[in-house]
Design a protein around this motif. Structure first.
Motif, PDB file in Angstrom:
ATOM      1  N   THR A  75       0.854  -1.173   0.000  1.00 29.47           N
ATOM      2  CA  THR A  75       0.000   0.000   0.000  1.00 29.47           C
ATOM      3  C   THR A  75       0.900   1.237   0.000  1.00 29.47           C
ATOM      4  O   THR A  75       1.932   1.236   0.671  1.00 29.47           O
ATOM      5  CB  THR A  75      -0.957   0.011   1.225  1.00 29.47           C
ATOM      6  OG1 THR A  75      -1.855   1.123   1.107  1.00 29.47           O
ATOM      7  CG2 THR A  75      -0.224   0.094   2.537  1.00 29.47           C
ATOM      8  N   PRO A  76       0.566   2.248  -0.821  1.00 32.81           N
ATOM      9  CA  PRO A  76      -0.655   2.427  -1.594  1.00 32.81           C
ATOM     10  C   PRO A  76      -0.680   1.578  -2.866  1.00 32.81           C
ATOM     11  O   PRO A  76       0.342   1.394  -3.508  1.00 32.81           O
ATOM     12  CB  PRO A  76      -0.626   3.917  -1.930  1.00 32.81           C
ATOM     13  CG  PRO A  76       0.827   4.282  -1.912  1.00 32.81           C
ATOM     14  CD  PRO A  76       1.443   3.442  -0.849  1.00 32.81           C
ATOM     15  N   ASN A  77      -1.876   1.103  -3.197  1.00 33.00           N
ATOM     16  CA  ASN A  77      -2.061   0.240  -4.347  1.00 33.00           C
ATOM     17  C   ASN A  77      -3.550   0.182  -4.665  1.00 33.00           C
ATOM     18  O   ASN A  77      -4.377   0.261  -3.768  1.00 33.00           O
ATOM     19  CB  ASN A  77      -1.521  -1.167  -4.032  1.00 33.00           C
ATOM     20  CG  ASN A  77      -1.380  -2.030  -5.259  1.00 33.00           C
ATOM     21  OD1 ASN A  77      -1.719  -1.624  -6.363  1.00 33.00           O
ATOM     22  ND2 ASN A  77      -0.888  -3.224  -5.070  1.00 33.00           N
ATOM     23  N   PHE A  78      -3.876  -0.012  -5.919  1.00 32.84           N
ATOM     24  CA  PHE A  78      -5.285  -0.083  -6.304  1.00 32.84           C
ATOM     25  C   PHE A  78      -5.960  -1.352  -5.817  1.00 32.84           C
ATOM     26  O   PHE A  78      -7.193  -1.412  -5.720  1.00 32.84           O
ATOM     27  CB  PHE A  78      -5.412  -0.004  -7.833  1.00 32.84           C
ATOM     28  CG  PHE A  78      -5.018  -1.274  -8.539  1.00 32.84           C
ATOM     29  CD1 PHE A  78      -5.969  -2.197  -8.929  1.00 32.84           C
ATOM     30  CD2 PHE A  78      -3.686  -1.558  -8.792  1.00 32.84           C
ATOM     31  CE1 PHE A  78      -5.609  -3.370  -9.566  1.00 32.84           C
ATOM     32  CE2 PHE A  78      -3.313  -2.726  -9.433  1.00 32.84           C
ATOM     33  CZ  PHE A  78      -4.281  -3.638  -9.819  1.00 32.84           C
ATOM     34  N   ILE A  79      -5.189  -2.370  -5.455  1.00 37.92           N
ATOM     35  CA  ILE A  79      -5.744  -3.648  -5.038  1.00 37.92           C
ATOM     36  C   ILE A  79      -6.673  -3.489  -3.834  1.00 37.92           C
ATOM     37  O   ILE A  79      -7.711  -4.156  -3.720  1.00 37.92           O
ATOM     38  CB  ILE A  79      -4.612  -4.648  -4.721  1.00 37.92           C
ATOM     39  CG1 ILE A  79      -3.973  -5.132  -6.032  1.00 37.92           C
ATOM     40  CG2 ILE A  79      -5.101  -5.839  -3.914  1.00 37.92           C
ATOM     41  CD1 ILE A  79      -4.896  -5.925  -6.931  1.00 37.92           C
ATOM     42  N   GLU A  80      -6.329  -2.585  -2.926  1.00 34.75           N
ATOM     43  CA  GLU A  80      -7.140  -2.414  -1.724  1.00 34.75           C
ATOM     44  C   GLU A  80      -8.535  -1.881  -2.031  1.00 34.75           C
ATOM     45  O   GLU A  80      -9.435  -1.974  -1.198  1.00 34.75           O
ATOM     46  CB  GLU A  80      -6.420  -1.525  -0.716  1.00 34.75           C
ATOM     47  CG  GLU A  80      -5.971  -0.176  -1.251  1.00 34.75           C
ATOM     48  CD  GLU A  80      -4.820   0.418  -0.442  1.00 34.75           C
ATOM     49  OE1 GLU A  80      -4.841   0.328   0.794  1.00 34.75           O
ATOM     50  OE2 GLU A  80      -3.897   0.970  -1.076  1.00 34.75           O
ATOM     51  N   ALA A  81      -8.718  -1.316  -3.235  1.00 39.99           N
ATOM     52  CA  ALA A  81     -10.054  -0.865  -3.635  1.00 39.99           C
ATOM     53  C   ALA A  81     -10.874  -1.990  -4.264  1.00 39.99           C
ATOM     54  O   ALA A  81     -12.094  -1.878  -4.375  1.00 39.99           O
ATOM     55  CB  ALA A  81      -9.936   0.300  -4.617  1.00 39.99           C
ATOM     56  N   LEU A  82     -10.208  -3.073  -4.637  1.00 30.39           N
ATOM     57  CA  LEU A  82     -10.893  -4.176  -5.309  1.00 30.39           C
ATOM     58  C   LEU A  82     -11.160  -5.366  -4.397  1.00 30.39           C
ATOM     59  O   LEU A  82     -12.143  -6.092  -4.591  1.00 30.39           O
ATOM     60  CB  LEU A  82     -10.056  -4.658  -6.503  1.00 30.39           C
ATOM     61  CG  LEU A  82      -9.792  -3.656  -7.622  1.00 30.39           C
ATOM     62  CD1 LEU A  82      -8.990  -4.322  -8.726  1.00 30.39           C
ATOM     63  CD2 LEU A  82     -11.103  -3.103  -8.181  1.00 30.39           C
ATOM     64  N   TYR A  83     -10.295  -5.591  -3.425  1.00 34.63           N
ATOM     65  CA  TYR A  83     -10.407  -6.773  -2.563  1.00 34.63           C
ATOM     66  C   TYR A  83     -10.273  -6.380  -1.105  1.00 34.63           C
ATOM     67  O   TYR A  83      -9.377  -5.601  -0.748  1.00 34.63           O
ATOM     68  CB  TYR A  83      -9.294  -7.796  -2.878  1.00 34.63           C
ATOM     69  CG  TYR A  83      -9.275  -8.288  -4.297  1.00 34.63           C
ATOM     70  CD1 TYR A  83     -10.042  -9.385  -4.691  1.00 34.63           C
ATOM     71  CD2 TYR A  83      -8.467  -7.663  -5.251  1.00 34.63           C
ATOM     72  CE1 TYR A  83     -10.004  -9.854  -6.002  1.00 34.63           C
ATOM     73  CE2 TYR A  83      -8.427  -8.122  -6.563  1.00 34.63           C
ATOM     74  CZ  TYR A  83      -9.204  -9.208  -6.931  1.00 34.63           C
ATOM     75  OH  TYR A  83      -9.165  -9.663  -8.232  1.00 34.63           O
ATOM     76  N   GLU A  84     -11.135  -6.937  -0.277  1.00 39.09           N
ATOM     77  CA  GLU A  84     -10.916  -6.807   1.161  1.00 39.09           C
ATOM     78  C   GLU A  84      -9.829  -7.789   1.560  1.00 39.09           C
ATOM     79  O   GLU A  84      -9.810  -8.934   1.103  1.00 39.09           O
ATOM     80  CB  GLU A  84     -12.205  -7.123   1.925  1.00 39.09           C
ATOM     81  CG  GLU A  84     -13.285  -6.067   1.784  1.00 39.09           C
ATOM     82  CD  GLU A  84     -14.462  -6.346   2.687  1.00 39.09           C
ATOM     83  OE1 GLU A  84     -14.332  -7.225   3.579  1.00 39.09           O
ATOM     84  OE2 GLU A  84     -15.500  -5.698   2.512  1.00 39.09           O
ATOM     85  N   GLY A  85      -8.935  -7.351   2.408  1.00 39.04           N
ATOM     86  CA  GLY A  85      -7.853  -8.235   2.817  1.00 39.04           C
ATOM     87  C   GLY A  85      -7.033  -7.615   3.922  1.00 39.04           C
ATOM     88  O   GLY A  85      -7.274  -6.480   4.344  1.00 39.04           O
ATOM     89  N   LYS A  86      -6.053  -8.370   4.388  1.00 36.33           N
ATOM     90  CA  LYS A  86      -5.210  -7.904   5.492  1.00 36.33           C
ATOM     91  C   LYS A  86      -3.765  -8.326   5.258  1.00 36.33           C
ATOM     92  O   LYS A  86      -3.490  -9.336   4.607  1.00 36.33           O
ATOM     93  CB  LYS A  86      -5.684  -8.495   6.826  1.00 36.33           C
ATOM     94  CG  LYS A  86      -7.053  -8.013   7.275  1.00 36.33           C
ATOM     95  CD  LYS A  86      -7.429  -8.654   8.606  1.00 36.33           C
ATOM     96  CE  LYS A  86      -8.817  -8.232   9.057  1.00 36.33           C
ATOM     97  NZ  LYS A  86      -9.194  -8.906  10.335  1.00 36.33           N
ATOM     98  N   PHE A  87      -2.874  -7.552   5.856  1.00 35.50           N
ATOM     99  CA  PHE A  87      -1.474  -7.937   5.895  1.00 35.50           C
ATOM    100  C   PHE A  87      -1.265  -8.924   7.037  1.00 35.50           C
ATOM    101  O   PHE A  87      -1.908  -8.821   8.082  1.00 35.50           O
ATOM    102  CB  PHE A  87      -0.578  -6.718   6.121  1.00 35.50           C
ATOM    103  CG  PHE A  87      -0.498  -5.792   4.949  1.00 35.50           C
ATOM    104  CD1 PHE A  87       0.185  -6.168   3.802  1.00 35.50           C
ATOM    105  CD2 PHE A  87      -1.092  -4.534   4.987  1.00 35.50           C
ATOM    106  CE1 PHE A  87       0.268  -5.311   2.709  1.00 35.50           C
ATOM    107  CE2 PHE A  87      -1.010  -3.672   3.911  1.00 35.50           C
ATOM    108  CZ  PHE A  87      -0.333  -4.063   2.766  1.00 35.50           C
ATOM    109  N   VAL A  88      -0.360  -9.873   6.821  1.00 41.35           N
ATOM    110  CA  VAL A  88       0.060 -10.769   7.901  1.00 41.35           C
ATOM    111  C   VAL A  88       0.867  -9.942   8.897  1.00 41.35           C
ATOM    112  O   VAL A  88       1.703  -9.122   8.507  1.00 41.35           O
ATOM    113  CB  VAL A  88       0.911 -11.932   7.347  1.00 41.35           C
ATOM    114  CG1 VAL A  88       1.456 -12.800   8.489  1.00 41.35           C
ATOM    115  CG2 VAL A  88       0.087 -12.780   6.376  1.00 41.35           C
TER     116      VAL A  88
END
Length: 317
Positions: free
Chosen positions: A205-218
């Motif tokens: 992050t920052p990245n467009f992926i966070e707008a497409l998928y809910e998720g978390k960092f380990v």
């Protein structure tokens, strides 16, 4: 005598600043590197177009994202506008310490680069995002290539994330498989998400992926600079990299040491360029989601942010 010395000193300062103010930039091309992820490529073209507004000539050079710091040290490329602390901080600091590259500016953007998973994976592997939950369900992440070990899908090898060292230091029952590009990471994520299959991969992050998928960092053990070079630090007293990556990493602009004197007008603009998290995410989106070519994406970003970049190129600011 004292007044004479002071007057002479002031005259020298005025002469120096006057010569700096009217110094002309070299007509040689400013070489800007492009790497293998979308925000960097689009951002490079934005930077290039801004420098062209100062009258500079710009050339884009495809360059390995680790080798680029040696290239900048030797003057083969002249700036690096997206220096991520987690991936490139060590290589960057080395050439800064050597005096051949200057730390030109720091963006407002805060970065994080880490192992990441889509949210549905928590149902498959309870205990996440705690890192030590991974071993209990490692086989669920296995592929034919890695079985019985789980697969961690890393970024391209030249991003140098030390994932294999981390796996060994934390005794994770995983094997690192490196994707060839950012696009390959997203293709694997899209495929797994459609089938709700377990996947853990490199993301940032920052990245467009966070707008497409809910998720978390380990969540690995907290980062400390000693983790990289002091085996006695951390849970594993015999190995380094037994920690996560910085959670609020910097995003910097680096420049060849001769840049400020060879292209003073362009360097003044370079020092003002300042991307936010949203800027970097949008730059990636324009390429990866909207399928724009880099130059087209750069033009779009510039059109949408004119009031900001006009201040960057205004000498009076």
């Amino acid at each position: 005598m004292k007044k004479l010395v002071q007057s002479t000193g002031l005259a020298a300062i005025l002469a120096l600043t006057g010569s700096m103010a009217f110094a002309e930039d070299s007509t040689d091309a400013i070489k800007i590197p492009t790497h293998n992820w979308s925000s960097q490529i689009v951002g490079a073209h934005i930077v290039g177009k801004l420098l062209e507004k100062t009258g500079a000539t710009v050339e884009y050079v495809s360059t390995d994202s680790q080798v680029v710091y040696t290239a900048a040290c030797e003057g083969d490329v002249h700036l690096v506008h997206e220096v991520w602390e987690g991936a490139f901080g060590v290589a960057f600091q080395k050439v800064v310490d050597e005096g051949c590259v200057v730390d030109a500016a720091t963006h407002d953007a805060k970065t994080r680069e880490e192992w990441w998973y889509p949210s549905y994976v928590e149902e498959i592997c309870p205990g996440l995002p705690a890192w030590d939950a991974l071993n209990a369900c490692a086989e669920k992440f296995a592929t034919a290539e890695t079985s019985p070990k789980g697969r961690f899908l890393g970024g391209p090898v030249d991003w140098l994330k030390h994932d294999a060292e981390r796996v060994e230091a934390l005794d994770l029952n995983f094997e690192v498989v490196n994707a060839g590009s950012a696009a390959a990471l997203w293709a694997e994520l899209e495929s797994a998400a459609k089938r709700k299959e377990p996947i853990v991969l490199f993301n940032w992050t920052p990245n467009f992926i966070e707008a497409l998928y809910e998720g978390k960092f380990v969540e690995f053990p907290e980062f400390d600079a000693k983790c990289k070079d002091d085996p006695s630090w951390g849970t594993n007293k015999d190995m380094t990299y037994d920690c996560g990556n910085p959670k609020d990493g910097y995003l910097k602009i680096a420049a060849w040491k001769e840049f400020p004197t060879k292209w003073p007008k362009a360097y003044a603009v370079l020092q003002k360029i300042n991307f936010t998290n949203m800027d970097v995410a949008v730059q990636a989106k324009l390429a990866d989601i909207d399928n724009m070519e880099p130059a087209q994406a750069a033009d779009k970003w510039l059109a949408d942010n004119e009031s900001r970049w006009k201040a960057w190129i205004d000498p009076a600011s």
